[in-house]
Design a protein around this motif. Structure first.
Motif, PDB file in Angstrom:
ATOM      1  N   ARG A  37      22.834  38.539  10.492  1.00 36.47           N
ATOM      2  CA  ARG A  37      23.217  37.959   9.211  1.00 36.47           C
ATOM      3  C   ARG A  37      24.341  38.738   8.529  1.00 36.47           C
ATOM      4  N   GLY A  38      25.051  39.526   9.309  1.00 37.88           N
ATOM      5  CA  GLY A  38      26.257  40.165   8.816  1.00 37.88           C
ATOM      6  C   GLY A  38      26.105  41.548   8.238  1.00 37.88           C
ATOM      7  N   CYS A  39      24.951  42.152   8.374  1.00 40.71           N
ATOM      8  CA  CYS A  39      24.749  43.514   7.861  1.00 40.71           C
ATOM      9  C   CYS A  39      25.220  44.536   8.900  1.00 40.71           C
ATOM     10  N   ALA A  40      25.771  45.628   8.416  1.00 40.68           N
ATOM     11  CA  ALA A  40      26.074  46.785   9.252  1.00 40.68           C
ATOM     12  C   ALA A  40      24.889  47.730   9.107  1.00 40.68           C
ATOM     13  N   VAL A  41      24.184  47.988  10.191  1.00 34.74           N
ATOM     14  CA  VAL A  41      22.944  48.758  10.128  1.00 34.74           C
ATOM     15  C   VAL A  41      23.149  50.169  10.655  1.00 34.74           C
ATOM     16  N   THR A  42      22.638  51.118   9.880  1.00 35.58           N
ATOM     17  CA  THR A  42      22.444  52.484  10.336  1.00 35.58           C
ATOM     18  C   THR A  42      20.944  52.655  10.425  1.00 35.58           C
ATOM     19  N   GLY A  43      20.457  52.978  11.610  1.00 36.02           N
ATOM     20  CA  GLY A  43      19.024  53.150  11.792  1.00 36.02           C
ATOM     21  C   GLY A  43      18.686  54.581  12.110  1.00 36.02           C
ATOM     22  N   ILE A  44      17.593  55.043  11.513  1.00 38.71           N
ATOM     23  CA  ILE A  44      17.104  56.383  11.834  1.00 38.71           C
ATOM     24  C   ILE A  44      15.649  56.278  12.265  1.00 38.71           C
ATOM     25  N   ASP A  45      15.298  57.104  13.219  1.00 37.85           N
ATOM     26  CA  ASP A  45      13.915  57.196  13.679  1.00 37.85           C
ATOM     27  C   ASP A  45      13.746  58.584  14.279  1.00 37.85           C
ATOM     28  N   SER A  46      12.537  59.102  14.203  1.00 40.82           N
ATOM     29  CA  SER A  46      12.301  60.443  14.746  1.00 40.82           C
ATOM     30  C   SER A  46      12.115  60.432  16.258  1.00 40.82           C
ATOM     31  N   SER A  47      12.015  59.246  16.851  1.00 40.02           N
ATOM     32  CA  SER A  47      11.785  59.133  18.295  1.00 40.02           C
ATOM     33  C   SER A  47      13.088  58.886  19.047  1.00 40.02           C
ATOM     34  N   PRO A  48      13.499  59.826  19.896  1.00 37.94           N
ATOM     35  CA  PRO A  48      14.698  59.595  20.716  1.00 37.94           C
ATOM     36  C   PRO A  48      14.560  58.355  21.605  1.00 37.94           C
ATOM     37  N   GLU A  49      13.338  58.076  22.067  1.00 37.37           N
ATOM     38  CA  GLU A  49      13.114  56.897  22.911  1.00 37.37           C
ATOM     39  C   GLU A  49      13.380  55.609  22.134  1.00 37.37           C
ATOM     40  N   MET A  50      12.954  55.549  20.877  1.00 33.61           N
ATOM     41  CA  MET A  50      13.195  54.359  20.062  1.00 33.61           C
ATOM     42  C   MET A  50      14.692  54.194  19.775  1.00 33.61           C
ATOM     43  N   ILE A  51      15.364  55.282  19.473  1.00 36.24           N
ATOM     44  CA  ILE A  51      16.805  55.213  19.208  1.00 36.24           C
ATOM     45  C   ILE A  51      17.554  54.774  20.463  1.00 36.24           C
ATOM     46  N   ALA A  52      17.114  55.209  21.630  1.00 35.62           N
ATOM     47  CA  ALA A  52      17.747  54.765  22.878  1.00 35.62           C
ATOM     48  C   ALA A  52      17.602  53.253  23.045  1.00 35.62           C
ATOM     49  N   LEU A  53      16.438  52.705  22.688  1.00 41.56           N
ATOM     50  CA  LEU A  53      16.251  51.249  22.746  1.00 41.56           C
ATOM     51  C   LEU A  53      17.202  50.539  21.787  1.00 41.56           C
ATOM     52  N   CYS A  54      17.362  51.084  20.590  1.00 44.18           N
ATOM     53  CA  CYS A  54      18.289  50.504  19.609  1.00 44.18           C
ATOM     54  C   CYS A  54      19.713  50.489  20.144  1.00 44.18           C
TER      55      CYS A  54
END
Length: 173
Positions: A37-54
């Motif tokens: 829907r046009g948002c620029a997302v910055t995502g944070i998570d403490s799990s490197p595995e989750m960030i790799a999926l992102c």
């Protein structure tokens, strides 16, 4: 099931907003919906595995391994989302998050998070492992929001249409 709430959240922000997804997990479905829907997302998570999926699913967005409790990005966002993440913190750490929300909020920024329906701690289960949940009481959340410059736009306890999530939507004033 979250679309109605995400649309309300998006409706409080300018066109093409910058959104911070706090505790983004895999980025599904929340970050994906926002990006579509046009948002620029910055995502944070403490799990490197989750960030790799992102990074694999939404490579054009910004993803960082970080602990939300010590977040200091020196950037302000049009929207802050802590969906199904914030309530995994103990009550004291939840209280400390409100200044962090404030420090990352642009003027008129939207803030949306989920909490428990009332004060207390519950241990759930995820993939056979215990999963901690905590919640402050409604009055304390309202006070913390107010003290940090956020006005409550909507609050629903155990929304039947949204998987019985308790949802807070606020705006930085």
């Amino acid at each position: 099931m979250e679309a109605h709430w995400l649309d309300r959240f998006i409706g409080l922000m300018p066109r093409q907003p910058a959104v911070l997804d706090i505790g983004c997990g895999s980025g599904e479905p929340m970050s994906r919906y926002l990006v579509e829907r046009g948002c620029a997302v910055t995502g944070i998570d403490s799990s490197p595995e989750m960030i790799a999926l992102c990074k694999g699913a939404l490579p054009c967005q910004s993803w960082r391994v970080a602990d939300m409790r010590s977040l200091s990005l020196s950037v302000r966002f049009d929207g802050l989302l802590a969906w199904d993440s914030f309530f995994h913190l103990c009550p004291e750490d939840q209280r400390k998050m409100f200044p962090i929300f404030r420090d990352h909020a642009s003027p008129r920024a939207a803030l949306m998070f989920t909490s428990g329906p009332s004060h207390g701690v519950a241990i759930g289960e995820f993939e056979g492992e215990p999963l901690y949940h905590a919640s402050l009481d409604v009055d304390e959340y309202r006070t913390l929001l107010d003290e940090n410059g956020f006005a409550v736009v909507a609050h629903v306890v155990e929304d039947e249409a949204c998987g019985r999530h308790t949802i807070w939507l606020a705006q930085f004033i």
